[in-house]
Scaffold this motif. Sequence first.
Motif, PDB file in Angstrom:
ATOM      1  N   SER A 151       0.824  -1.208   0.000  1.00 12.40           N
ATOM      2  CA  SER A 151       0.000   0.000   0.000  1.00 12.40           C
ATOM      3  C   SER A 151       0.867   1.270   0.000  1.00 12.40           C
ATOM      4  CB  SER A 151      -0.919   0.014   1.226  1.00 12.40           C
ATOM      5  OG  SER A 151      -0.163   0.016   2.410  1.00 12.40           O
ATOM      6  N   GLY A 152       0.470   2.217  -0.813  1.00 11.62           N
ATOM      7  CA  GLY A 152       1.148   3.507  -0.880  1.00 11.62           C
ATOM      8  C   GLY A 152       2.331   3.553  -1.811  1.00 11.62           C
ATOM      9  N   LYS A 153       2.791   2.384  -2.335  1.00  2.94           N
ATOM     10  CA  LYS A 153       3.961   2.385  -3.218  1.00  2.94           C
ATOM     11  C   LYS A 153       3.584   2.684  -4.658  1.00  2.94           C
ATOM     12  CE  LYS A 153       6.891  -0.608  -0.403  1.00  2.94           C
ATOM     13  NZ  LYS A 153       7.721  -1.822  -0.349  1.00  2.94           N
ATOM     14  N   SER A 154       2.446   2.114  -5.089  1.00  2.00           N
ATOM     15  CA  SER A 154       1.989   2.371  -6.463  1.00  2.00           C
ATOM     16  C   SER A 154       0.526   1.995  -6.578  1.00  2.00           C
ATOM     17  CB  SER A 154       2.819   1.569  -7.473  1.00  2.00           C
ATOM     18  OG  SER A 154       2.278   1.704  -8.763  1.00  2.00           O
ATOM     19  N   GLY A 155      -0.309   2.983  -6.783  1.00  2.00           N
ATOM     20  CA  GLY A 155      -1.738   2.736  -6.906  1.00  2.00           C
ATOM     21  C   GLY A 155      -2.067   1.892  -8.125  1.00  2.00           C
ATOM     22  N   GLU A 156      -1.348   2.139  -9.239  1.00  9.09           N
ATOM     23  CA  GLU A 156      -1.627   1.406 -10.475  1.00  9.09           C
ATOM     24  C   GLU A 156      -1.297  -0.080 -10.324  1.00  9.09           C
ATOM     25  OE1 GLU A 156       0.176   4.036 -10.174  1.00  9.09           O
ATOM     26  OE2 GLU A 156      -0.501   5.641 -11.540  1.00  9.09           O
ATOM     27  N   LEU A 157      -0.106  -0.365  -9.740  1.00 10.23           N
ATOM     28  CA  LEU A 157       0.286  -1.766  -9.568  1.00 10.23           C
ATOM     29  C   LEU A 157      -0.595  -2.470  -8.533  1.00 10.23           C
ATOM     30  CD1 LEU A 157       4.193  -1.533  -9.648  1.00 10.23           C
ATOM     31  CD2 LEU A 157       2.637  -2.139 -11.501  1.00 10.23           C
ATOM     32  N   VAL A 268       7.866   7.862 -12.466  1.00 11.24           N
ATOM     33  CA  VAL A 268       6.851   7.769 -11.402  1.00 11.24           C
ATOM     34  C   VAL A 268       7.227   6.674 -10.406  1.00 11.24           C
ATOM     35  CG1 VAL A 268       4.402   7.318 -10.929  1.00 11.24           C
ATOM     36  CG2 VAL A 268       5.067   8.600 -12.989  1.00 11.24           C
ATOM     37  N   LEU A 269       7.995   5.708 -10.865  1.00 11.80           N
ATOM     38  CA  LEU A 269       8.331   4.546 -10.044  1.00 11.80           C
ATOM     39  C   LEU A 269       9.801   4.210 -10.217  1.00 11.80           C
ATOM     40  CD1 LEU A 269       6.807   2.368  -8.275  1.00 11.80           C
ATOM     41  CD2 LEU A 269       6.821   0.932 -10.322  1.00 11.80           C
ATOM     42  N   GLU A 270      10.401   3.659  -9.136  1.00  9.31           N
ATOM     43  CA  GLU A 270      11.802   3.247  -9.187  1.00  9.31           C
ATOM     44  C   GLU A 270      11.883   1.732  -9.355  1.00  9.31           C
ATOM     45  OE1 GLU A 270      13.640   4.631  -5.658  1.00  9.31           O
ATOM     46  OE2 GLU A 270      13.651   6.752  -6.276  1.00  9.31           O
ATOM     47  N   LEU A 271      13.011   1.256  -9.935  1.00 11.87           N
ATOM     48  CA  LEU A 271      13.198  -0.167 -10.194  1.00 11.87           C
ATOM     49  C   LEU A 271      13.149  -1.013  -8.915  1.00 11.87           C
ATOM     50  CD1 LEU A 271      13.768  -2.474 -12.157  1.00 11.87           C
ATOM     51  CD2 LEU A 271      16.228  -1.960 -11.937  1.00 11.87           C
ATOM     52  N   PRO A 272      13.828  -0.647  -7.805  1.00 13.30           N
ATOM     53  CA  PRO A 272      13.750  -1.450  -6.576  1.00 13.30           C
ATOM     54  C   PRO A 272      12.311  -1.597  -6.070  1.00 13.30           C
ATOM     55  CG  PRO A 272      15.574   0.083  -6.435  1.00 13.30           C
ATOM     56  CD  PRO A 272      14.807   0.476  -7.647  1.00 13.30           C
ATOM     57  N   THR A 273      11.540  -0.536  -6.177  1.00 11.58           N
ATOM     58  CA  THR A 273      10.141  -0.587  -5.722  1.00 11.58           C
ATOM     59  C   THR A 273       9.353  -1.574  -6.562  1.00 11.58           C
ATOM     60  OG1 THR A 273      10.273   1.730  -5.063  1.00 11.58           O
ATOM     61  CG2 THR A 273       8.080   0.779  -5.273  1.00 11.58           C
TER      62      THR A 273
END
Length: 577
Positions: A151-157, A268-273
């Motif tokens: 939760s909170g890391k990526s709404g789309e994923l 919008v997003l990082e690879l580790p995330t």
Amino acid sequence: MIRILKNFKWYYWLMLALMLLIIVGQVQLDLIVPEYMSQIVSLVTTPGSEMSEIWRVGLIMIACAFGSLVCTVLASFIAARMAAGFAELLRDKVFRKVESFSMNEINKFSTASLITRCTNDVQQIQTFITIGLRLLITAPIMAIGAIVKMSGKSGELTLLTFAGVLVIVVFVLFIYIVAVPRFKSIQKLTDRINKVTRENLTGLRVVRAYNAEAYQEEKFDKANTAVTKTYLFVNRVLSLMQPVMQIVMNGLSLGIVWLGATLINANVLELPTMMSFTMYSMQVILSFLMLIMVFIFMPRASVSSKRINEVLSTKNIINDPETPAADTGIKGELEFRNVSFKYPDGDGYVLKDISFKAEKGQTFAIIGSTGSGKSSLLNLIPRFYDVTEGEVLVDGVNVKEYRQEELHDKIGYVPQKAVLFSGTVDSNLRFGKEDATREELAKAVKIAQANNIIEKKGYGGNVAQGGQNMSGGQKQRMSIARAIVKNPEIYLFDDSFSALDYKTDRLLREAINKNIKDATNIIVAQRIGTIKNADRILVLDDGRVVGDGTHEELLANCSVYQEIAHSQLSKEELANG
């Protein structure tokens, strides 16, 4: 299922709590691994990162994975120990409950069904506890933990992951609606196939004598085919699980990578995330996969638990009194006072207004045509059934006021169909008195005219289940010897001399009259020769007493007894005694 689990003893609940703590620790370690994985990816993709730091994080991740493995093994061991112990406890409870049943409760369940409930049904519950209970604890904790981490890391994923979960939920509902009703019928079909198999094995001689093998095979094939078709249908539905799960998991991984790459390109997003998100999403899917496994085991376990509860919750009609009657000092006296009886599911009375009294040391005989109620009358004395009206008294006390153990200690019962148990000749003779001496056994064997059995087999000779390695006459003499070893106050012989030849019958009765003078003998018989020397003979016809007296008195004034006598003996034989 909850009612079954209430039978858990305190140490099982303690083990369950310990397993819960271990599973929580296992899930926590599993949830940490993706975090360290994302750190390794971050270190690898960051310029200037030191190799020692990558090794440190990697070793911590490996340690967490190893710790999770240890926790999984411990949880599995505890679950297996709980399941095996609980299954042992449950089988014991079912067996003891069945042993406490009267004939009325026994007749509600078929023998095949009781065997299935004590074996296959308990096995289904054991399997559920071993696998299902552990998964039922692990899956929700892991799913909730992974969702919290996501939760909170990526709404789309997150939305994409929930779409995959929705597909799984719909699939689980499909399985539940289609397969569960068939699970409910499997146990009944198992009862049926056990019943057919048991009947065929028990009546194997009759089947062969009538060349009915083809008929029995057809009967078995029908039961076997019904079970097979049901299993095939259920397994075909469940076989969809693996491909559907693979499609969902691989599709979700592909979707996360594709959507994650798009979001990374858009900064919008990082690879580790994205990497940690991929692992968390797989944990969510795996959690639901575990729940599917639970749904596979739970329906059968639920059906089995209901079937076991039917046995455990059955109320015994015949129970011991709260305050047993005191000893009256009378020995060997039996009395029926205005006794009427009908079977619980029967319409009419089997016995009506029966009254008589047998004194200590008397030989009291009961005779009548087939279906006149002789065996039913005898079954009321040891309380296999309770009277509908009137009283049955033993030693001046109503049998309902005795503890059943005390009542049965006063009685030596020899059933119409001789029943022996697998073991040895010695173990069968000691069945009613384990501490009997060898002299007592030898005396009983001699009285029962069973010396030739001992000469051939010896006391250590093998006795097959049901005494199938003995003739009918040998089994009856063994049953009579077993009752004599017990040395009771009252003997109940339910047509127990029918399989004996006339000479052995005469010698056995003479030996009983000579050596067992203080006991009361109640004899149900079909042959006039077996009972003509009895002190008193009761004649039954259609459940009513139509004659009461000695052999000579009944020949003079009882038409029913005269008909029985003339059908078996000539006028000259009757005249000469």
